[in-house]
Design an enzyme around this catalytic site. Structure first.
Site, PDB file in Angstrom:
ATOM      1  N   LYS A   1       0.738  -1.092  -0.061  1.00  0.00           N
ATOM      2  CA  LYS A   1       0.009  -0.060  -0.134  1.00  0.00           C
ATOM      3  C   LYS A   1       0.837   1.341   0.012  1.00  0.00           C
ATOM      4  O   LYS A   1       2.194   1.490   0.592  1.00  0.00           O
ATOM      5  CB  LYS A   1      -0.903   0.037   1.363  1.00  0.00           C
ATOM      6  CG  LYS A   1      -1.884  -0.963   1.338  1.00  0.00           C
ATOM      7  CD  LYS A   1      -2.674  -1.034   2.528  1.00  0.00           C
ATOM      8  CE  LYS A   1      -4.003  -2.139   2.645  1.00  0.00           C
ATOM      9  NZ  LYS A   1      -4.746  -2.047   3.919  1.00  0.00           N
TER      10      LYS A   1
ATOM     11  N   HIS B   1       0.466   5.976   3.679  1.00  0.00           N
ATOM     12  CA  HIS B   1      -0.647   6.740   4.036  1.00  0.00           C
ATOM     13  C   HIS B   1      -0.181   7.702   4.856  1.00  0.00           C
ATOM     14  O   HIS B   1       0.673   7.694   5.697  1.00  0.00           O
ATOM     15  CB  HIS B   1      -1.696   5.917   4.719  1.00  0.00           C
ATOM     16  CG  HIS B   1      -3.023   6.548   4.687  1.00  0.00           C
ATOM     17  ND1 HIS B   1      -3.478   7.627   5.638  1.00  0.00           N
ATOM     18  CD2 HIS B   1      -4.217   6.562   3.821  1.00  0.00           C
ATOM     19  CE1 HIS B   1      -4.643   7.972   5.568  1.00  0.00           C
ATOM     20  NE2 HIS B   1      -5.168   7.529   4.295  1.00  0.00           N
TER      21      HIS B   1
ATOM     22  N   HIS C   1       0.584   7.410   8.704  1.00  0.00           N
ATOM     23  CA  HIS C   1       1.567   6.772   9.131  1.00  0.00           C
ATOM     24  C   HIS C   1       2.546   8.137   9.648  1.00  0.00           C
ATOM     25  O   HIS C   1       3.736   7.712  10.109  1.00  0.00           O
ATOM     26  CB  HIS C   1       2.337   5.859   8.277  1.00  0.00           C
ATOM     27  CG  HIS C   1       1.686   4.654   8.323  1.00  0.00           C
ATOM     28  ND1 HIS C   1       0.463   4.313   7.456  1.00  0.00           N
ATOM     29  CD2 HIS C   1       1.405   3.625   9.251  1.00  0.00           C
ATOM     30  CE1 HIS C   1      -0.026   2.996   7.429  1.00  0.00           C
ATOM     31  NE2 HIS C   1       0.674   2.609   8.646  1.00  0.00           N
TER      32      HIS C   1
END
Length: 579
Positions: A139, A142, A145
């Site tokens: 992924k 984001h 994080h």
């Protein structure tokens, strides 16, 4: 605080009270500065001395205070004056000595100032393992994080600055049922060509599509469970695909970490410990801690009464491991491999219960070191968006911060011509993100506002960087004065004294930051230092002053700049030289 000053005051108290001077050192504190009126430099609480048996508890407090003040007056060339406050004794230090000793300490060892203070000597030393950032592979990184990454980096920096051996671990989310979902979906929907072009974007698109399908298609969920079962049983084809996802992800994440100035000693992950998960289950069973429910899942009873009112699931009915089982295995592996003295986990506050259960299970397994495992939780950031809309990815946030800073710098009349404007703008933008994040209690949620975050004036990361760059410019213009050859009599103006009084607090701020693992104390200290430095820069001219006055002021500004840079680096901020 300059060791000599603290020792000198403690020595006088020791002589009067007949107690070793070491007893008084941790009880002496620097007084926060006030622009409204000059306060004392140090104070000591009488009640803390009574609680520690230094003063008798059965005598009138005010009488003891008055007696001590009479005995202290005129007792030392270091102490200029003493007075009583509400339950405290206040000390004014000889201002010539204050300037000479304090700035002398900084000049002699800029990197050691504060971090080698006597009041920090009783902090536990040893090996500290910090787990932070920990994104899920396959992924894109984001924005959510960001907090874990910069908070964990701050804690690791602080521990290292105070003399600990620090091990920085990125514990990737690289195992679990979501990889069953992604793996099964990629075999059907994925493209190796698209994976080469834009790897994480393609995996993200596949995952979004299959997640939607799984909501209403039982066949998709069954395929995901089967792929994960194959992973746990080391099916070669499933493992090859998973390894490809992992390697791609780590390489992409490293690019983001480099921009943030963050590094790791170890890239770990759930997958590293999934083989040990069965050993954990075996030990739990041997110890009589593993219970099997009617549904066939394995749980550990965490209730005090043994009535299963509180429990943690550790294995599914099909025998596959759970997140907490792998976390137990990871903790056991790390203790064996690194023999840490403390382990700190940095995650959002939604995982508080998870870590309570993790530490509880470790204690039930007779791992006493579980008491030295700490969870540092943090809240959510609300309203973070770019001009293109809602932010999903961290690289978008960094790009936005850099681009807005470039715009602001181009609009400013005071901006310098820079050979590396983009890099400088990015470093300032990241500073702004960090300071905005660190100003409050970590566990608190906060609303993000680009305009407020990137203001050049006020309590922002931009203001920190501007002050540092301004001081560096002054020192370049007149030559660095990081030497002890200065006359302290030329540093007796209000602006000089306020800076000196504030610098006295640096070690106490580091101590408070270390005890609570909260950056806000250091952030607020540095912002106040910037405001004081800004006032001094306007009032204490270097150009046109006599040689001795200029030299003394340059020394003051050089020491201020050193402490500011040291504190910024602990926060994870790269100080810029020009802006």
């Amino acid at each position: 605080m300059a060791c000599f000053i603290r020792r000198a005051v403690s020595s006088q108290l020791s002589r009067i009270c007949g107690v070793k001077e070491e007893v008084f050192i941790p009880h002496l504190s620097a007084v926060p500065v006030s622009k409204k009126q000059f306060g004392p430099d140090l104070r000591i609480s009488l009640s803390s001395l009574i609680q520690n048996g230094v003063l008798p508890a059965d005598q009138d407090l005010q009488s003891q205070t008055d007696l001590l003040i009479r005995q202290l007056k005129g007792s030392s060339t270091v102490i200029e004056d003493v007075s009583s406050g509400r339950g405290v004794i206040n000390f004014r230090i000889n201002k010539l000595l204050l300037a000479e000793e304090l700035l002398g300490d900084i000049c002699r060892e800029p990197e050691g100032f504060g971090v080698k203070s006597e009041i920090l000597q009783n902090l536990p030393r040893g090996r500290t393992l910090v787990e932070y950032s920990s994104p899920n592979i396959a992924k894109k990184f984001h924005a959510g994080h960001l907090r874990s990454t910069i908070i964990g980096n701050f804690i690791a920096n602080l521990k290292a600055a105070l003399g600990n051996e620090v091990i920085r671990v990125n514990y990737l989310g690289d195992w679990g049922m979501q990889f069953g979902l992604l793996g099964a979906a990629f075999q059907r929907l994925g493209s190796q060509e698209k994976l080469k072009e834009n790897p994480l974007q393609h995996l993200f698109q596949v995952y979004v599509q299959v997640s939607r399908e799984a909501e209403h298609d039982e066949g998709v969920r069954l395929a995901a469970a089967e792929f994960f079962r194959r992973l746990e049983h080391h099916d070669e084809q499933a493992l090859l695909l998973w390894k490809q996802f992992r390697e791609i992800s780590v390489q992409e994440y490293k690019k983001i970490y480099q921009r943030l100035g963050v590094s790791f000693d170890h890239y770990s992950g759930e997958s590293f410990h999934q083989n040990k998960a069965q050993q954990v289950l075996n030990e739990l069973k041997t110890r009589g801690l593993l219970k099997i429910t009617q549904k066939g899942t394995g749980v550990v009873d965490l209730s005090t009464e043994g009535d299963m009112s509180s429990y943690s699931s550790v294995v599914r009915s099909d025998g596959t491991s759970l997140y907490i089982t792998r976390d137990v295995a990871a903790a056991l592996d790390r203790k064996e491999e690194f023999d840490f003295d403390e382990m700190i986990y940095v995650t959002d506050k939604s995982q508080c219960l998870h870590f309570q259960q993790l530490f509880h299970i470790l204690r039930l397994m007779d791992r006493q070191w579980a008491d030295r495992c700490i969870h540092v939780p943090f809240g959510l950031v609300k309203g973070m968006s770019t001009r293109r809309g809602e932010v999903v990815f961290l690289e978008d946030v960094i790009d936005e911060a850099r681009n807005r800073m470039i715009h602001n710098m181009n609009q400013s009349k005071t901006s310098k011509e820079l050979s590396d404007q983009e890099l400088t703008a990015e470093q300032i933008g990241i500073s702004a993100l960090i300071v905005q994040d660190f100003k409050g209690r970590l566990i608190s949620d906060y609303k993000f506002d680009w305009e407020r975050v990137l203001q050049a004036q006020g309590d922002t990361g931009v203001f920190l960087q501007y002050t540092h760059a301004r001081l560096r410019s002054l020192l370049r213009m007149h030559g660095d004065a990081n030497q002890t050859d200065f006359d302290p009599s030329h540093l007796q103006e209000d602006q000089s004294i306020l800076i000196l009084q504030h610098l006295l607090r640096y070690d106490e701020v580091l101590l408070q930051s270390a005890l609570e693992l909260q950056p806000r104390y250091l952030v607020n200290f540095l912002l106040t230092l910037c405001h004081l430095a800004s006032s001094a820069h306007k009032a204490l001219q270097v150009k046109g002053s006599s040689t001795h006055v200029a030299q003394a002021r340059l020394c003051l500004f050089s020491c201020t700049c050193s402490v500011l840079a040291n504190g910024m680096k602990i926060l994870g901020i790269t100080p810029v030289e020009r802006m």
